[in-house]
Design an enzyme around this catalytic site. Structure first.
Site, PDB file in Angstrom:
ATOM      1  N   GLY A   1       0.835  -1.201   0.000  1.00 57.31           N
ATOM      2  CA  GLY A   1       0.000   0.000   0.000  1.00 57.31           C
ATOM      3  C   GLY A   1       0.865   1.245   0.000  1.00 57.31           C
ATOM      4  O   GLY A   1       0.629   2.183   0.760  1.00 57.31           O
TER       5      GLY A   1
ATOM      6  N   ARG B   1       0.134   5.647  -1.739  1.00 57.44           N
ATOM      7  CA  ARG B   1      -0.635   6.774  -1.186  1.00 57.44           C
ATOM      8  C   ARG B   1      -0.579   6.756   0.343  1.00 57.44           C
ATOM      9  O   ARG B   1      -0.174   5.774   0.962  1.00 57.44           O
ATOM     10  CB  ARG B   1      -2.092   6.669  -1.628  1.00 57.44           C
ATOM     11  CG  ARG B   1      -2.265   6.781  -3.130  1.00 57.44           C
ATOM     12  CD  ARG B   1      -3.744   6.784  -3.507  1.00 57.44           C
ATOM     13  NE  ARG B   1      -4.398   5.522  -3.184  1.00 57.44           N
ATOM     14  CZ  ARG B   1      -5.698   5.397  -2.938  1.00 57.44           C
ATOM     15  NH1 ARG B   1      -6.473   6.467  -2.940  1.00 57.44           N
ATOM     16  NH2 ARG B   1      -6.215   4.221  -2.654  1.00 57.44           N
TER      17      ARG B   1
ATOM     18  N   ALA C   1     -11.745  -5.103  14.137  1.00 53.69           N
ATOM     19  CA  ALA C   1     -11.398  -6.528  14.270  1.00 53.69           C
ATOM     20  C   ALA C   1     -10.120  -6.834  13.519  1.00 53.69           C
ATOM     21  O   ALA C   1      -9.244  -7.561  14.011  1.00 53.69           O
ATOM     22  CB  ALA C   1     -12.544  -7.389  13.742  1.00 53.69           C
TER      23      ALA C   1
ATOM     24  N   ASP D   1      -2.195  -7.659  -5.909  1.00 53.22           N
ATOM     25  CA  ASP D   1      -3.357  -7.773  -5.030  1.00 53.22           C
ATOM     26  C   ASP D   1      -2.896  -8.516  -3.771  1.00 53.22           C
ATOM     27  O   ASP D   1      -2.576  -9.697  -3.820  1.00 53.22           O
ATOM     28  CB  ASP D   1      -4.447  -8.571  -5.761  1.00 53.22           C
ATOM     29  CG  ASP D   1      -5.643  -8.851  -4.879  1.00 53.22           C
ATOM     30  OD1 ASP D   1      -5.646  -8.428  -3.702  1.00 53.22           O
ATOM     31  OD2 ASP D   1      -6.577  -9.509  -5.368  1.00 53.22           O
ATOM     32  N   VAL D   2      -2.866  -7.803  -2.641  1.00 51.46           N
ATOM     33  CA  VAL D   2      -2.293  -8.400  -1.417  1.00 51.46           C
ATOM     34  C   VAL D   2      -3.118  -9.578  -0.891  1.00 51.46           C
ATOM     35  O   VAL D   2      -2.635 -10.371  -0.088  1.00 51.46           O
ATOM     36  CB  VAL D   2      -2.129  -7.366  -0.274  1.00 51.46           C
ATOM     37  CG1 VAL D   2      -1.221  -6.224  -0.702  1.00 51.46           C
ATOM     38  CG2 VAL D   2      -3.459  -6.858   0.233  1.00 51.46           C
TER      39      VAL D   2
ATOM     40  N   SER E   1      -3.781   0.259  14.108  1.00 51.11           N
ATOM     41  CA  SER E   1      -4.551   1.504  14.279  1.00 51.11           C
ATOM     42  C   SER E   1      -4.960   1.605  15.738  1.00 51.11           C
ATOM     43  O   SER E   1      -5.180   0.580  16.399  1.00 51.11           O
ATOM     44  CB  SER E   1      -5.801   1.473  13.413  1.00 51.11           C
ATOM     45  OG  SER E   1      -6.679   2.522  13.792  1.00 51.11           O
TER      46      SER E   1
ATOM     47  N   LYS F   1      -7.626  -4.826  12.837  1.00 52.03           N
ATOM     48  CA  LYS F   1      -6.459  -4.214  13.462  1.00 52.03           C
ATOM     49  C   LYS F   1      -6.134  -4.861  14.808  1.00 52.03           C
ATOM     50  O   LYS F   1      -4.967  -5.002  15.184  1.00 52.03           O
ATOM     51  CB  LYS F   1      -6.679  -2.697  13.633  1.00 52.03           C
ATOM     52  CG  LYS F   1      -6.832  -1.950  12.307  1.00 52.03           C
ATOM     53  CD  LYS F   1      -5.604  -2.109  11.398  1.00 52.03           C
ATOM     54  CE  LYS F   1      -5.642  -1.181  10.193  1.00 52.03           C
ATOM     55  NZ  LYS F   1      -4.437  -1.328   9.339  1.00 52.03           N
TER      56      LYS F   1
ATOM     57  N   TYR G   1     -13.112  -3.082  10.618  1.00 46.77           N
ATOM     58  CA  TYR G   1     -11.784  -2.463  10.663  1.00 46.77           C
ATOM     59  C   TYR G   1     -11.116  -2.720  12.023  1.00 46.77           C
ATOM     60  O   TYR G   1      -9.949  -3.125  12.098  1.00 46.77           O
ATOM     61  CB  TYR G   1     -11.928  -0.964  10.411  1.00 46.77           C
ATOM     62  CG  TYR G   1     -10.629  -0.213  10.277  1.00 46.77           C
ATOM     63  CD1 TYR G   1      -9.843  -0.345   9.142  1.00 46.77           C
ATOM     64  CD2 TYR G   1     -10.201   0.650  11.285  1.00 46.77           C
ATOM     65  CE1 TYR G   1      -8.657   0.351   9.009  1.00 46.77           C
ATOM     66  CE2 TYR G   1      -9.010   1.355  11.167  1.00 46.77           C
ATOM     67  CZ  TYR G   1      -8.244   1.208  10.030  1.00 46.77           C
ATOM     68  OH  TYR G   1      -7.070   1.903   9.920  1.00 46.77           O
TER      69      TYR G   1
END
Lengths: 252, 131
Positions: free
Chosen positions: A12, A15, A157, A63-64, A142, A159, A155
């Site tokens: 990623g 950006r 869950a 594509d990860v 996060s 992180k 999100y």
């Protein structure tokens, strides 16, 4: 130059926070490969900018969530830049919605990218790092893992799982000189947070004791530290970089 | 086809790399855990390296059947391996020398069976097509 001739891979990377990390690692002398999914323009501009500055950089579309693609991508980087010493699992997405409305596809997309992508890249480099007896794995988590907001079950869950994964893997790889840490950014000014910032930017700022949003560079500096020899005795930790928002102080 | 000395030399260098030990430390009778300091992740690494080094496939649990007696009262009683257990060990690990172990078959002593010589025997058998 704290990372001279190290080979780093950042997912990623075109950006947001990832872009900042790519630049910071390159500025410290690392050869940096970075992965992007759809933002070819942003990736090309970053690669051009760094190449012009005399850095060694390679941009790869991947594509990860696709383990085979990830494996091929890592092999490509190993061939062109050498064995990977630093992996930054940064690729992450949000599909926010209140849980009652959340669709399985929103749940799966976030888990597969944030957690699955971390698994795929870590799996592809861990044994080689182990054999070299040196490696740095840095997972971008996060503060939402612990201090979450409504609309982010998926999100949060993903992180939270990244934090647990970080600790568990750290234990397995520690004796081989490979450290595994996470960085938990707070509210960072990126495209990903744009919608929320537009809606509640002023309120959020009041919740941050430092009274400013984070910048990609704030996170990138922490990543450079964890990647460097200065952090060689640190493993299994989640470093919070959030201007104090997770301290939970009442807005003044 | 490499002869036994060549196999031993390759096993020795593989272990030196995997366990970060010096050539002098690796002797035929050295035990992987006790003498050479191997941990569980090292056993996995050793298997991967041997596969690559010798161009062979080592099925999980064949060279290091660690879990051989886990919780099976037929094979272990009061911390000692029973006669049936020893027979099982002999079947599963024909490449291991059990003569010393049989005299005092404590479960804790199983790890001492994993020696440099044992790996050499295993590889030799594998290359001969016996295992």
């Amino acid at each position: 130059m704290r990372l001279k001739d190290q080979v780093a891979l950042v997912t990623g990377g075109s950006r947001g926070i990832g872009r900042g990390i790519v630049k910071a690692l390159a500025a410290e002398g690392a050869k940096v490969a970075f992965i992007y999914r759809g933002s070819k323009e942003a990736a090309d501009s970053l690669a051009a900018e760094l190449t012009q500055a005399g850095r060694v950089v390679q941009a790869l579309q991947c594509d990860v969530t696709n383990a085979e693609e990830v494996q091929r991508c890592v092999e490509t980087v190993e061939k062109s830049l050498g064995s990977i010493n630093i992996l930054v699992n940064n690729a992450g997405i949000i599909h926010d919605d209140l849980f009652i409305r959340l669709e399985p596809k929103d749940w799966n997309a976030v888990l597969q990218t944030n957690l699955g992508g971390t698994f795929n890249f870590t799996k592809a480099v861990a044994y080689s790092m182990m054999r070299q007896r040196k490696g740095r794995i840095i997972n971008i988590s996060s503060v939402a893992a612990e201090h979450t907001n409504p609309g982010q079950t998926n999100y949060a869950a993903s992180k939270g799982a990244i934090n647990s994964f970080t600790r568990a893997l750290a234990v397995e790889l520690a004796s081989r000189g490979v450290t595994v840490n996470a960085i938990a950014p707070g509210f960072v000014e990126t495209e990903m947070t744009e919608a929320v910032r537009n809606k509640a930017g002023d309120i959020i700022k009041k919740m941050i004791p430092m009274r400013r949003l984070g910048q990609a560079d704030d996170i990138a500096k922490a990543a450079v530290f964890l990647a460097s020899d200065d952090a060689s005795y640190i493993t299994g930790q989640v470093l919070i970089v959030d201007g104090g928002i997770s301290l939970g102080a009442a807005p003044v | 086809m490499p002869n036994r000395d060549e196999i031993y030399a390759k096993v020795s260098s593989t272990l030196q790399e995997a366990l970060n030990v010096d050539e002098e430390e690796v002797k035929p009778e050295s035990t992987l855990q006790g003498d050479l300091g191997a941990e569980s992740i090292d056993f996995l690494d050793i298997v991967f390296r041997l596969e690559r080094e010798f161009g062979i496939k080592i099925p999980r649990g064949e060279l290091f059947p660690e879990s051989i007696f886990q919780g099976d009262p037929d094979f272990v009683q009061n911390g000692k391996v029973t006669d049936r257990g020893i027979a099982e060990l002999k079947t599963r690990m024909p490449f291991a020398d059990l003569s010393k172990f049989e005299q005092n078959p404590e479960v804790a002593g199983i790890s001492d069976l994993f020696t440099v010589e044992m790996i050499t025997n295993y590889i030799q058998g594998k290359l001969d097509g016996k295992n």
